[in-house]
Design an enzyme around this catalytic site. Structure first.
Site, short mmCIF file in Angstrom:
data_model
loop_
_atom_site.label_atom_id
_atom_site.label_comp_id
_atom_site.label_asym_id
_atom_site.label_seq_id
_atom_site.Cartn_x
_atom_site.Cartn_y
_atom_site.Cartn_z
N ARG A 28 137.89 -20.93 10.36
CA ARG A 28 137.80 -21.22 9.14
C ARG A 28 137.91 -20.00 8.33
O ARG A 28 138.65 -19.83 7.11
CB ARG A 28 136.88 -22.37 8.70
CG ARG A 28 136.99 -23.46 9.34
CD ARG A 28 135.98 -24.53 9.22
NE ARG A 28 135.38 -24.55 8.09
CZ ARG A 28 133.81 -24.75 7.51
NH1 ARG A 28 133.06 -24.56 8.70
NH2 ARG A 28 133.70 -24.97 6.49
N LYS B 44 130.08 -22.46 -2.81
CA LYS B 44 130.91 -23.29 -3.79
C LYS B 44 130.40 -24.38 -4.11
O LYS B 44 129.96 -24.90 -5.35
CB LYS B 44 132.38 -23.36 -3.40
CG LYS B 44 133.38 -22.05 -3.15
CD LYS B 44 134.44 -22.09 -2.78
CE LYS B 44 134.60 -23.01 -1.36
NZ LYS B 44 134.11 -22.18 -0.23
N ARG C 23 127.80 -30.56 9.86
CA ARG C 23 129.34 -30.62 9.81
C ARG C 23 129.93 -30.26 11.23
O ARG C 23 129.49 -29.29 11.77
CB ARG C 23 129.87 -29.92 8.74
CG ARG C 23 130.03 -30.74 7.43
CD ARG C 23 130.39 -30.09 6.28
NE ARG C 23 131.60 -29.49 6.49
CZ ARG C 23 132.38 -28.39 5.86
NH1 ARG C 23 131.71 -28.49 4.32
NH2 ARG C 23 133.50 -27.98 5.85
N ARG D 162 143.69 -23.66 -2.27
CA ARG D 162 143.48 -22.79 -1.05
C ARG D 162 144.72 -21.97 -0.46
O ARG D 162 144.62 -21.26 0.59
CB ARG D 162 142.90 -23.60 0.22
CG ARG D 162 141.38 -23.61 0.43
CD ARG D 162 141.03 -24.75 1.44
NE ARG D 162 139.89 -24.46 2.07
CZ ARG D 162 138.81 -25.27 2.05
NH1 ARG D 162 138.77 -26.01 1.06
NH2 ARG D 162 137.55 -24.98 2.78
P1 ADP Z 1 131.02 -23.53 0.64
O1 ADP Z 1 130.79 -24.81 -0.42
O2 ADP Z 1 131.33 -22.65 -0.18
O3 ADP Z 1 131.51 -23.87 1.93
P2 ADP Z 1 127.83 -24.27 0.60
O4 ADP Z 1 127.46 -24.40 -0.84
O5 ADP Z 1 127.93 -25.38 1.35
O6 ADP Z 1 129.20 -23.41 0.83
O7 ADP Z 1 126.68 -23.16 1.06
C1 ADP Z 1 126.89 -22.89 2.69
C2 ADP Z 1 125.30 -22.76 3.02
O8 ADP Z 1 124.81 -21.48 2.23
C3 ADP Z 1 124.55 -23.98 2.59
O9 ADP Z 1 123.53 -24.16 3.74
C4 ADP Z 1 123.81 -23.45 1.33
O10 ADP Z 1 122.44 -24.08 1.31
C5 ADP Z 1 123.59 -21.91 1.55
N1 ADP Z 1 123.73 -21.42 0.52
C6 ADP Z 1 124.49 -21.53 -0.73
N2 ADP Z 1 124.31 -20.45 -1.66
C7 ADP Z 1 123.55 -19.69 -0.94
C8 ADP Z 1 122.65 -18.26 -1.60
N3 ADP Z 1 122.97 -17.76 -2.60
N4 ADP Z 1 121.87 -17.82 -0.69
C9 ADP Z 1 121.53 -18.28 0.42
N5 ADP Z 1 122.11 -19.44 1.04
C10 ADP Z 1 122.83 -19.93 0.02
P1 AMP Z 2 135.54 -27.73 2.86
O1 AMP Z 2 134.48 -28.71 2.75
O2 AMP Z 2 135.70 -27.05 1.58
O3 AMP Z 2 134.96 -26.42 3.84
O4 AMP Z 2 136.68 -28.28 3.83
C1 AMP Z 2 136.75 -28.75 4.86
C2 AMP Z 2 137.91 -28.97 5.56
O5 AMP Z 2 138.99 -29.91 4.78
C3 AMP Z 2 138.84 -27.65 5.47
O6 AMP Z 2 138.60 -26.93 6.78
C4 AMP Z 2 140.24 -27.99 5.58
O7 AMP Z 2 140.46 -28.64 6.96
C5 AMP Z 2 140.15 -29.36 4.64
N1 AMP Z 2 140.52 -29.02 3.45
C6 AMP Z 2 139.51 -28.90 2.10
N2 AMP Z 2 140.24 -28.61 1.07
C7 AMP Z 2 141.40 -28.00 1.42
C8 AMP Z 2 142.47 -27.63 0.76
N3 AMP Z 2 142.45 -27.48 -0.64
N4 AMP Z 2 143.82 -27.38 1.66
C9 AMP Z 2 143.76 -27.72 2.90
N5 AMP Z 2 142.81 -28.23 3.33
C10 AMP Z 2 141.75 -28.45 2.90
#
Ligand code: ADP
Ligand code: AMP
Length: 219
Positions: free
Chosen positions: A171, A13, A160, A88
């Site tokens: 998660r 995302k 993270r 969420r």
């Molecule tokens: P989210 O925001 O949904 O948690 P991220 O955008 O942070 O996901 O992506 C999670 C990890 O996967 C990051 O390390 C990113 O570089 C990698 N990633 C994102 N999209 C792809 C893809 N299409 N193929 C492979 N790796 C990806």
């Molecule tokens: P993310 O960066 O989206 O993976 O979010 C990291 C953490 O922030 C999550 O595991 C939750 O603890 C909190 N968080 C982010 N967005 C939300 C949401 N919409 N509702 C509740 N908690 C959230």
């Protein structure tokens, strides 16, 4: 355009929201980033959110909704936004509808980025984030040119705390229990498009752009 990106932790995302934000010239609003920013500044919001985030649980709806309500009142959201990580829960989705309705607005599109749980774990384990611009990298799938340095801004990359294996699993469980029901919620409202998130980043980006362009030409 007002867009929500829906998907499990690690679905891509943040990566796609950043690309789409450049394409559409509207802000990328990630609730996880807003919480991490509050945490880094040690604000009351950050202190309240920390315990939930460290455990991989959701921050309570009332706190999260209030934060998003305030963010969506900023003038840069006038032309639209891309929400990443919000809503969420069904309660958050209903609150979002309300906040938009108060301003005579509606969502235009919800994109579900579909990735299987086993793939999510690999994604989260290799994720590195820029501490300055929140740019997202992956050791294998999207490596920075120089290790641990952001290509875009030169900031330091970090992993993270909630990307540790124990918290990753929690998660994903929380996602399946509390967030996955939103897929049906938005499908029933005719807003949902599903994209296969297991394709390479550029391909997912192109499919997202096509989905957005289809809605734009309809409007
Ligand atoms: P989210 O925001 O949904 O948690 P991220 O955008 O942070 O996901 O992506 C999670 C990890 O996967 C990051 O390390 C990113 O570089 C990698 N990633 C994102 N999209 C792809 C893809 N299409 N193929 C492979 N790796 C990806
Ligand atoms: P993310 O960066 O989206 O993976 O979010 C990291 C953490 O922030 C999550 O595991 C939750 O603890 C909190 N968080 C982010 N967005 C939300 C949401 N919409 N509702 C509740 N908690 C959230």
């Amino acid at each position: 355009m007002r867009i929500v990106l829906l998907g499990a932790p690690g679905a891509g995302k943040g990566t796609q929201a950043e690309l789409l934000s450049e394409y559409l010239q509207v802000p990328h609003i990630a609730t996880g980033d807003l919480f991490r920013e509050a945490l880094a500044k040690d604000t009351p919001l950050g202190r309240e959110a920390r315990a939930y985030m460290d455990r991989g649980e959701l921050v309570p709806d009332a706190i999260t909704i209030a934060m998003v309500r305030e963010r969506l009142s900023a003038p840069d959201t006038e032309r639209g936004f891309i929400l990443d990580g919000f809503p969420r829960t069904v309660e958050q989705a209903r609150a979002l509808d309300e906040v938009l309705a108060e301003r005579g607005r509606k969502l235009d599109l919800v994109v579900f980025i579909d990735v299987r749980p086993e793939v999510l774990l690999q994604r989260l384990s290799g994720r590195w984030i820029c501490q300055d611009c929140q740019g997202v990298y992956h050791t294998l799938y999207n490596p920075p040119e120089r290790p641990e340095i952001c290509d875009a801004c030169g900031g330091r990359l970090y992993q993270r705390i909630d990307d540790r294996p124990e918290t990753q699993r929690r998660r994903i469980e929380v996602y399946l229990a509390q967030t996955a029901p939103l897929i049906e919620f938005y499908r029933e409202r005719g807003l949902l498009v599903t994209v296969n998130g297991e394709q390479e980043i550029a391909r997912v980006r192109d499919e997202l752009r096509s989905a957005v362009d289809r809605v734009r030409t309809r409007a």
